[in-house]
Scaffold this active site. Structure first.
Site, PDB file in Angstrom:
ATOM      1  N   HIS A  62       0.795  -1.226   0.000  1.00 46.28           N
ATOM      2  CA  HIS A  62       0.000   0.000   0.000  1.00 46.28           C
ATOM      3  C   HIS A  62       0.837   1.290   0.000  1.00 46.28           C
ATOM      4  O   HIS A  62       0.839   2.024  -0.980  1.00 46.28           O
ATOM      5  CB  HIS A  62      -0.917   0.026   1.229  1.00 46.28           C
ATOM      6  CG  HIS A  62      -1.803  -1.171   1.386  1.00 46.28           C
ATOM      7  ND1 HIS A  62      -2.853  -1.467   0.536  1.00 46.28           N
ATOM      8  CD2 HIS A  62      -1.800  -2.170   2.304  1.00 46.28           C
ATOM      9  CE1 HIS A  62      -3.465  -2.572   0.925  1.00 46.28           C
ATOM     10  NE2 HIS A  62      -2.854  -3.030   2.007  1.00 46.28           N
ATOM     11  N   ASP A  63       1.490   1.584   1.095  1.00 46.85           N
ATOM     12  CA  ASP A  63       2.001   2.943   1.329  1.00 46.85           C
ATOM     13  C   ASP A  63       3.113   3.410   0.397  1.00 46.85           C
ATOM     14  O   ASP A  63       3.163   4.612   0.064  1.00 46.85           O
ATOM     15  CB  ASP A  63       2.464   3.064   2.790  1.00 46.85           C
ATOM     16  CG  ASP A  63       1.286   2.966   3.745  1.00 46.85           C
ATOM     17  OD1 ASP A  63       1.498   2.609   4.913  1.00 46.85           O
ATOM     18  OD2 ASP A  63       0.143   3.246   3.309  1.00 46.85           O
TER      19      ASP A  63
END
Ligand code: RIB
Ligand code: CA
Length: 311
Positions: free
Chosen positions: A241-242
């Protein structure tokens, strides 16, 4: 000229890779501060993990500030079931030898943004509590924030925490509402993108093959972190994700998205924390966010391996 950024984060293995990617790219990104927020794990751990990561990257000049211990309205929920009790299980990092910087993250976001000679990019990798509180405390800072680039939300992918809400938004939907409705340009990396960036075994091996402390830590972290999603979604890897937030700043052409109206549901009930977009322009609402829905995942991992290999 390197772009001035603040990274607001709740490390979390995927946050960790995003932080390493940013700290490995000083020519393009000037990390003015890392601000820790409660999210994946409680605040004490997100502060400790942030300190350990700047030390791992040999970038201890980057200050780490302690932020919000809980969301604005809701009670805190955490995600040890994904990240393990430390929040960085699999990294095997030693405890940090450096201390957190003086001052509360909310105040420091305000001070740093107001003091910057260039508009600051704020990168949010966790619940948006710190950034929202800074905007509530001093709304004038929005004049010197160029954009907020956020990992959060889910549209056609739905939610990963409730059927309709993604974790960062669901933990603090009121904070997300404050930030997304602030008028600051938003770039959003939702689950629709991150679920196409999978930590397959081949990709993890590339980090391990670097043979460096950062490469080994990255491989170990992601190998631990992805087990929950692999089991849940039956995918060949966990969604990373990040780091998509930082990758966007380094290579925006890795992503495809659309400028659309974005809002967050803050009413109690089954859609609390749902991110709602008008993808097909069926309303007259003003677009306020570039919402990404596709990624060149091979190019993304090439960038990650090359940059983390520099540490
Ligand atoms: O839903 C995924 C997001 O929630 C990521 O930022 C992960 O680190 C957690 O914070
Ligand atoms: Ca995160």
């Amino acid at each position: 000229m390197a772009k001035p950024i603040i990274i607001d984060t709740d490390p979390g293995q995927d946050d960790a890779v995003a932080i390493l990617l940013a700290l490995a790219s000083p020519e393009e990104l000037e990390v003015l501060a890392i601000t820790a927020v409660a999210g994946n794990v409680p605040l004490d751990l997100t502060v400790t993990n942030s300190l350990a990561l700047v030390e791992l990257a040999n970038r201890t000049e980057v200050p780490v500030y302690r932020g919000s211990i809980r969301p604005m309205v809701k009670e805190l929920i955490t995600a040890e079931y994904v990240h393990g009790p430390t929040g960085l299980d699999g990294a095997d990092l030693p405890p940090p030898t450096i201390e957190e910087a003086e001052g509360h993250a909310v105040d420091k976001i305000i001070d740093i943004v107001k003091a910057s000679s260039e508009k600051v990019t704020v990168c949010t990798l966790g619940p948006l509590t710190n950034v929202a509180l800074a905007l509530v405390k001093d709304p004038s800072i929005k004049e010197n924030i160029g954009q907020v680039v956020s990992m959060g939300g889910g549209f056609f992918e739905g939610g990963n925490t409730t059927p309709t809400a993604e974790f960062n938004i669901y933990v603090d939907p009121h904070a997300a509402h404050v930030v997304f409705s602030s008028g600051i340009p938003i770039v959003l990396m939702p689950l629709d993108v991150t679920h196409k960036a999978l930590t397959t075994k081949d990709r993890l091996q590339r980090f391990a093959d670097l043979g460096t402390p950062a490469g080994t830590a990255t491989a170990g972290m992601l190998d631990f972190y992805d087990r929950w999603d692999i089991e849940k979604y039956g995918l060949p890897g966990g969604p990373l994700h990040d780091p998509t937030v930082i990758a966007y700043l380094l290579q925006p052409d890795l992503f495809v998205g659309k400028h659309v109206p974005l809002e967050v549901e803050i009413a109690p009930g089954p859609t609390l924390g749902m991110t709602v977009i008008d993808w097909w322009g069926v309303t007259d609402d003003e677009p306020n966010a570039i919402v990404m829905n596709d990624i060149d995942s091979d190019g993304f991992f090439d960038l990650l391996v090359e940059r983390i290999g520099r540490l």
